[in-house]
Structures are given as C-alpha cells and as structure tokens.
Design a protein around this motif. Sequence first.
Motif, PDB file in Angstrom:
ATOM      1  N   CYS A  80      27.251  38.771  29.755  1.00 16.49           N
ATOM      2  CA  CYS A  80      26.048  39.003  30.558  1.00 16.49           C
ATOM      3  C   CYS A  80      25.835  40.497  30.673  1.00 16.49           C
ATOM      4  N   LEU A  81      24.926  41.017  29.878  1.00 15.82           N
ATOM      5  CA  LEU A  81      24.696  42.453  29.818  1.00 15.82           C
ATOM      6  C   LEU A  81      24.176  43.011  31.136  1.00 15.82           C
ATOM      7  N   VAL A  82      23.164  42.359  31.719  1.00  9.49           N
ATOM      8  CA  VAL A  82      22.519  42.939  32.894  1.00  9.49           C
ATOM      9  C   VAL A  82      23.413  42.874  34.122  1.00  9.49           C
ATOM     10  N   ALA A  83      24.315  41.898  34.200  1.00  5.48           N
ATOM     11  CA  ALA A  83      25.229  41.838  35.341  1.00  5.48           C
ATOM     12  C   ALA A  83      26.105  43.080  35.390  1.00  5.48           C
ATOM     13  N   ILE A  84      26.559  43.521  34.237  1.00 12.34           N
ATOM     14  CA  ILE A  84      27.369  44.742  34.167  1.00 12.34           C
ATOM     15  C   ILE A  84      26.520  45.964  34.488  1.00 12.34           C
ATOM     16  N   MET A  85      25.355  46.069  33.860  1.00 13.47           N
ATOM     17  CA  MET A  85      24.539  47.265  34.034  1.00 13.47           C
ATOM     18  C   MET A  85      23.987  47.386  35.452  1.00 13.47           C
ATOM     19  N   VAL A 139      10.735  43.989  35.895  1.00 13.39           N
ATOM     20  CA  VAL A 139      10.660  45.433  35.653  1.00 13.39           C
ATOM     21  C   VAL A 139      11.784  46.214  36.346  1.00 13.39           C
ATOM     22  N   PRO A 140      12.100  45.965  37.633  1.00 19.02           N
ATOM     23  CA  PRO A 140      13.157  46.759  38.264  1.00 19.02           C
ATOM     24  C   PRO A 140      14.515  46.645  37.549  1.00 19.02           C
ATOM     25  N   LEU A 141      14.887  45.425  37.126  1.00 18.93           N
ATOM     26  CA  LEU A 141      16.147  45.273  36.403  1.00 18.93           C
ATOM     27  C   LEU A 141      16.083  45.910  35.025  1.00 18.93           C
ATOM     28  N   THR A 142      14.943  45.812  34.372  1.00 23.05           N
ATOM     29  CA  THR A 142      14.802  46.442  33.061  1.00 23.05           C
ATOM     30  C   THR A 142      14.949  47.955  33.179  1.00 23.05           C
ATOM     31  N   LYS A 143      14.401  48.530  34.242  1.00 25.90           N
ATOM     32  CA  LYS A 143      14.558  49.975  34.464  1.00 25.90           C
ATOM     33  C   LYS A 143      16.027  50.339  34.663  1.00 25.90           C
ATOM     34  N   MET A 144      16.795  49.462  35.326  1.00 20.73           N
ATOM     35  CA  MET A 144      18.232  49.699  35.474  1.00 20.73           C
ATOM     36  C   MET A 144      18.923  49.718  34.114  1.00 20.73           C
ATOM     37  N   VAL A 145      18.536  48.776  33.257  1.00 13.73           N
ATOM     38  CA  VAL A 145      19.109  48.718  31.914  1.00 13.73           C
ATOM     39  C   VAL A 145      18.762  49.988  31.134  1.00 13.73           C
ATOM     40  N   VAL A 146      17.507  50.407  31.206  1.00 18.04           N
ATOM     41  CA  VAL A 146      17.086  51.626  30.516  1.00 18.04           C
ATOM     42  C   VAL A 146      17.867  52.824  31.036  1.00 18.04           C
ATOM     43  N   ASP A 147      18.014  52.931  32.358  1.00 19.25           N
ATOM     44  CA  ASP A 147      18.766  54.044  32.942  1.00 19.25           C
ATOM     45  C   ASP A 147      20.225  54.025  32.494  1.00 19.25           C
ATOM     46  N   TYR A 148      20.824  52.850  32.465  1.00 21.45           N
ATOM     47  CA  TYR A 148      22.223  52.713  32.059  1.00 21.45           C
ATOM     48  C   TYR A 148      22.408  53.211  30.625  1.00 21.45           C
ATOM     49  N   ILE A 149      21.517  52.773  29.748  1.00 24.79           N
ATOM     50  CA  ILE A 149      21.620  53.147  28.340  1.00 24.79           C
ATOM     51  C   ILE A 149      21.349  54.646  28.162  1.00 24.79           C
ATOM     52  N   GLU A 150      20.376  55.164  28.874  1.00 21.33           N
ATOM     53  CA  GLU A 150      20.088  56.593  28.755  1.00 21.33           C
ATOM     54  C   GLU A 150      21.244  57.433  29.300  1.00 21.33           C
ATOM     55  N   HIS A 151      21.913  56.946  30.336  1.00 23.57           N
ATOM     56  CA  HIS A 151      23.084  57.656  30.867  1.00 23.57           C
ATOM     57  C   HIS A 151      24.207  57.722  29.835  1.00 23.57           C
ATOM     58  N   GLU A 152      24.223  56.764  28.908  1.00 26.92           N
ATOM     59  CA  GLU A 152      25.227  56.761  27.840  1.00 26.92           C
ATOM     60  C   GLU A 152      24.850  57.705  26.695  1.00 26.92           C
ATOM     61  N   GLY A 153      23.694  58.374  26.813  1.00 32.49           N
ATOM     62  CA  GLY A 153      23.347  59.410  25.843  1.00 32.49           C
ATOM     63  C   GLY A 153      22.236  59.075  24.873  1.00 32.49           C
TER      64      GLY A 153
END
Length: 259
Positions: A80-85, A139-153
């Motif tokens: 579950c990708l979003v649960a982690i992110m 949208v709010p959860l998708t923004k969390m996913v985007v932020d998580y991935i961007e934080h990884e570089g």
Amino acid sequence: MTKNYRIGQIVPSSNTTMETEIPAMLRLREQVRPERFTFHSARMRMKHVNKDELAAMDAQSDRCALELSDARVDVLGYACLVAIMAMGRGYHRQSESRLRAATESNLGAAPVVTSAGALVDALRVIGARRIALVAPYMVPLTKMVVDYIEHEGFEVVDWRALEIPDNLEVGRHDPRELPGIVAGMNTDGVDAIVLSACVQMPSLAAIAQVEAATGKPVVTAAVATTFAMLGALGLEQVVPGAGALLSGAYSTVREGGLR
C-alpha cells in the motif's frame, strides 16, 4: 534444479489488485526463467482511502509481518503505497526496518519491500529526475504523494488525481482509460511516467500502450514492487511484457545470480 520462492504480501483488506498483478508478472517470468513462485497474503483492515483509515491500517502491519513469517516467506512486500507516504516523508525506511525486525523476532527473517520505497528506488534505477504521475486518490492525498516523491529528489512535472475515495472502486478502475488520461497530461521533457502511483489501481494491461505512445519508460507501483522483490531474492529482474523497468535493461542482478 528448479528453486521455489514464497512471496509474502501485506495488503489492505479491500485490495484486489496486488494479488492479481504481482502473480501475473511472476507467472510471465516463469515462462523465461526457471524459478517458481507461490503467493501468500496477510490483510490489514481498510475500506476508504483517507488519512485516518490509512494510519489505523498501518498499525496492523507488524501483526501481518509476524503472520507471514510463520509461513517462512522468502520476501515480504508491504502493498500500500499511500499508507506509507501518508505517514510522513521517508517513512518507508522506518517501516521496512521495523517489519524486518518483526520477522527476525519470529525466527523467520525475510527482506521487506514497501511499494512506496520500491517506486522511488525504481525511479532512481532508470535515472529519472522529472516525472508525470497518475494516482486514484483524492487531491489532498495525491499532494502528499507528490510531496513525498519530490522530497526523495524528483520533480513531478504534472499529475492527475482521479479522486476515487472507495478502495474497491479503485480496483475496478478500467486500465484502458489510462492511455487517454496520460495523453491529456504534460509529458514533454519528463524522464518517466508513473502510470499508477497505487498498487490497487490496475495498470499492467496499459503499460506497453503508454510506452509506445509517449516514448517514455513507464513505471507503476506494482511493477516497481516486483522489481524490488526480485532484487531482494537475488533474482534477475526481468518480466516480459511489464515495461522498461522489467525488460532486463535495468536489472541489478545478473542471470544466475542467486543468493
């Protein structure tokens, strides 16, 4: 001599896709490589994809890791990708370490892969820096996913949130719609497309079409998880028909490189 591997998965109780797409890919691999696989799951309760349910679900992951270690699985995937992110930046590292420790405490030590960690690692493996991304979340959860991935570089150039709150409905989303969704996105200058930033949204059937239409490598959470599981087992990361990542071009393990 053919070697058999037990694939363990921790899945949300409402997930219907990881137990179809992961086996489908590894069955395809069995057509071209000698290893064979069996599949074993433990479930965490979750029906609606929101932050509160995801946090409550994640708290059940230690129990699931223990249960799967009872079966002495060879690798364990947290599907579950979003649960982690949703638990905060970089959380996949903490989760993987904690769940592996749970298997060790049960004398059934197994490497642990999270779909979240597998996705960011896959993007690094293919050398992507700028990506486009499709997710089924609100949208709010998708923004969390985007932020998580961007934080990884990485830079997320464009993204789409399909806003499907019910996890069963996510599993029913028709993958034939994905090429049209990607066609409406800005993919100029991106290095890769994340066709499904969710292990529940079916995408395997659309990967080849999107790669052909865009000329870009396509990664999904399920494909990345398969790549990571094979690597953790010391097996060549190749699956025919599952896109560029599993073509063999990016395998970090040579053929015959068994543990």
